[in-house]
Write a protein that holds these residues in place. Sequence first.
Motif, PDB file in Angstrom:
ATOM      1  N   ALA A  69       0.793  -0.932  -0.019  1.00 33.59           N
ATOM      2  CA  ALA A  69      -0.149  -0.073   0.095  1.00 33.59           C
ATOM      3  C   ALA A  69       0.584   1.311   0.240  1.00 33.59           C
ATOM      4  CB  ALA A  69      -0.983  -0.112   1.393  1.00 33.59           C
ATOM      5  N   LEU A  70       2.010   1.279   0.283  1.00 38.65           N
ATOM      6  CA  LEU A  70       3.163   2.565   0.794  1.00 38.65           C
ATOM      7  C   LEU A  70       3.664   2.722  -0.674  1.00 38.65           C
ATOM      8  CD1 LEU A  70       4.291   2.143   4.389  1.00 38.65           C
ATOM      9  CD2 LEU A  70       2.826   3.135   3.568  1.00 38.65           C
ATOM     10  N   ILE A  71       3.768   1.351  -1.216  1.00 39.11           N
ATOM     11  CA  ILE A  71       4.536   1.505  -2.199  1.00 39.11           C
ATOM     12  C   ILE A  71       3.599   1.898  -3.914  1.00 39.11           C
ATOM     13  CG2 ILE A  71       5.308   0.039  -4.788  1.00 39.11           C
ATOM     14  CD1 ILE A  71       6.842  -1.697  -2.076  1.00 39.11           C
ATOM     15  N   GLY A  72       2.644   1.955  -3.534  1.00 40.79           N
ATOM     16  CA  GLY A  72       0.763   2.559  -4.395  1.00 40.79           C
ATOM     17  C   GLY A  72       1.278   4.092  -3.690  1.00 40.79           C
ATOM     18  N   LEU A  73       1.097   4.498  -3.118  1.00 46.96           N
ATOM     19  CA  LEU A  73       1.035   5.907  -1.877  1.00 46.96           C
ATOM     20  C   LEU A  73       2.274   6.393  -3.356  1.00 46.96           C
ATOM     21  CD1 LEU A  73      -0.506   5.946   1.051  1.00 46.96           C
ATOM     22  CD2 LEU A  73      -0.787   6.417  -0.804  1.00 46.96           C
ATOM     23  N   LEU A  74       3.916   5.632  -2.688  1.00 49.22           N
ATOM     24  CA  LEU A  74       4.975   6.318  -3.419  1.00 49.22           C
ATOM     25  C   LEU A  74       4.412   6.255  -5.492  1.00 49.22           C
ATOM     26  CD1 LEU A  74       7.671   7.081  -3.307  1.00 49.22           C
ATOM     27  CD2 LEU A  74       7.949   4.719  -3.414  1.00 49.22           C
ATOM     28  N   HIS A  79       3.974   9.808  -9.691  1.00 49.81           N
ATOM     29  CA  HIS A  79       2.659   9.597 -10.974  1.00 49.81           C
ATOM     30  C   HIS A  79       2.654  11.042 -11.156  1.00 49.81           C
ATOM     31  CE1 HIS A  79       1.183   8.972 -14.811  1.00 49.81           C
ATOM     32  NE2 HIS A  79      -0.235   8.967 -14.177  1.00 49.81           N
ATOM     33  N   HIS A  80       1.789  11.692 -10.166  1.00 52.00           N
ATOM     34  CA  HIS A  80       1.050  12.703  -9.627  1.00 52.00           C
ATOM     35  C   HIS A  80       2.470  13.953 -10.478  1.00 52.00           C
ATOM     36  CE1 HIS A  80      -2.428  14.694  -8.872  1.00 52.00           C
ATOM     37  NE2 HIS A  80      -1.978  15.850  -8.280  1.00 52.00           N
ATOM     38  N   ALA A  81       3.571  13.554  -9.957  1.00 54.38           N
ATOM     39  CA  ALA A  81       4.837  15.056  -9.882  1.00 54.38           C
ATOM     40  C   ALA A  81       4.596  14.770 -11.345  1.00 54.38           C
ATOM     41  CB  ALA A  81       5.935  14.202  -8.383  1.00 54.38           C
ATOM     42  N   CYS A  82       5.027  13.540 -12.070  1.00 50.47           N
ATOM     43  CA  CYS A  82       5.762  13.856 -13.658  1.00 50.47           C
ATOM     44  C   CYS A  82       4.319  14.068 -14.822  1.00 50.47           C
ATOM     45  CB  CYS A  82       5.783  12.066 -13.556  1.00 50.47           C
ATOM     46  SG  CYS A  82       8.354  11.373 -12.987  1.00 50.47           S
ATOM     47  N   VAL A 111       8.825   7.164 -16.064  1.00 50.06           N
ATOM     48  CA  VAL A 111      10.120   7.188 -15.784  1.00 50.06           C
ATOM     49  C   VAL A 111       9.071   7.271 -14.280  1.00 50.06           C
ATOM     50  CG1 VAL A 111      10.807   9.163 -14.410  1.00 50.06           C
ATOM     51  CG2 VAL A 111      10.951   9.055 -16.802  1.00 50.06           C
ATOM     52  N   SER A 112       7.965   7.436 -13.807  1.00 55.06           N
ATOM     53  CA  SER A 112       7.131   7.054 -13.002  1.00 55.06           C
ATOM     54  C   SER A 112       7.406   5.788 -12.562  1.00 55.06           C
ATOM     55  CB  SER A 112       5.553   7.589 -12.903  1.00 55.06           C
ATOM     56  OG  SER A 112       4.684   6.732 -13.618  1.00 55.06           O
ATOM     57  N   LEU A 113       6.954   4.512 -12.710  1.00 59.02           N
ATOM     58  CA  LEU A 113       7.502   3.034 -12.498  1.00 59.02           C
ATOM     59  C   LEU A 113       8.604   3.581 -12.344  1.00 59.02           C
ATOM     60  CD1 LEU A 113       5.123   1.344 -15.112  1.00 59.02           C
ATOM     61  CD2 LEU A 113       4.468   1.382 -13.067  1.00 59.02           C
ATOM     62  N   ALA A 114       9.325   2.930 -13.618  1.00 55.38           N
ATOM     63  CA  ALA A 114      11.085   3.279 -12.536  1.00 55.38           C
ATOM     64  C   ALA A 114      11.482   3.455 -11.315  1.00 55.38           C
ATOM     65  CB  ALA A 114      11.700   3.727 -13.648  1.00 55.38           C
ATOM     66  N   LEU A 115      10.857   4.733 -10.999  1.00 57.42           N
ATOM     67  CA  LEU A 115      11.623   5.959 -10.126  1.00 57.42           C
ATOM     68  C   LEU A 115      10.214   5.185  -9.175  1.00 57.42           C
ATOM     69  CD1 LEU A 115      11.487   9.064 -10.701  1.00 57.42           C
ATOM     70  CD2 LEU A 115      13.544   8.005 -10.405  1.00 57.42           C
ATOM     71  N   THR A 116       9.422   4.629  -9.292  1.00 56.47           N
ATOM     72  CA  THR A 116       8.864   3.493  -7.853  1.00 56.47           C
ATOM     73  C   THR A 116       9.547   2.579  -7.786  1.00 56.47           C
ATOM     74  OG1 THR A 116       6.750   4.370  -8.588  1.00 56.47           O
ATOM     75  CG2 THR A 116       6.684   2.433  -7.411  1.00 56.47           C
ATOM     76  N   ALA A 117       9.961   1.829  -8.817  1.00 54.04           N
ATOM     77  CA  ALA A 117      10.251   0.547  -8.254  1.00 54.04           C
ATOM     78  C   ALA A 117      11.937   0.689  -7.336  1.00 54.04           C
ATOM     79  CB  ALA A 117      10.913  -0.388  -9.926  1.00 54.04           C
ATOM     80  N   ILE A 118      12.798   1.493  -8.546  1.00 52.68           N
ATOM     81  CA  ILE A 118      13.919   1.833  -6.745  1.00 52.68           C
ATOM     82  C   ILE A 118      13.902   2.299  -6.413  1.00 52.68           C
ATOM     83  CG2 ILE A 118      16.010   3.474  -7.138  1.00 52.68           C
ATOM     84  CD1 ILE A 118      15.725   3.729 -10.678  1.00 52.68           C
TER      85      ILE A 118
END
Length: 124
Positions: A69-74, A79-82, A111-118
Amino acid sequence: MEKKRPKHLDLPKIRLPIPGIISILHRISGVVLFLAIPVVLWLLHGSLSSETQFDAFKSFIAYPVVKLALIGLLWAYLHHACAGIRFLFLDVHKGLELETARNTAKAVLVVSLALTAIIGGVLW
């Protein structure tokens, strides 16, 4: 002359272009972030109030469901920022061409998915 219009929309057959999908995800992520504010503030308050509360917070976020859930919020935040940066450029008439708009929409998703994964991988 009477126009023949469909009486219902067949949603599975409607295919949005990638900029439309990014736009909808931007709105959804904004709503999710807004609704998560009380929960995040409650967790922050609980983690800062005392040492026992902090230990309870640490044990709470150790659950895999809570981590997801926290990763989903991340992801929602990133995504919202990008997408927000992309929309700021669109507001000043940069990137309005069809191919550029498609490429920037794809870039937002990647970018949003890559940053989330990292970041999620580091924090897991």
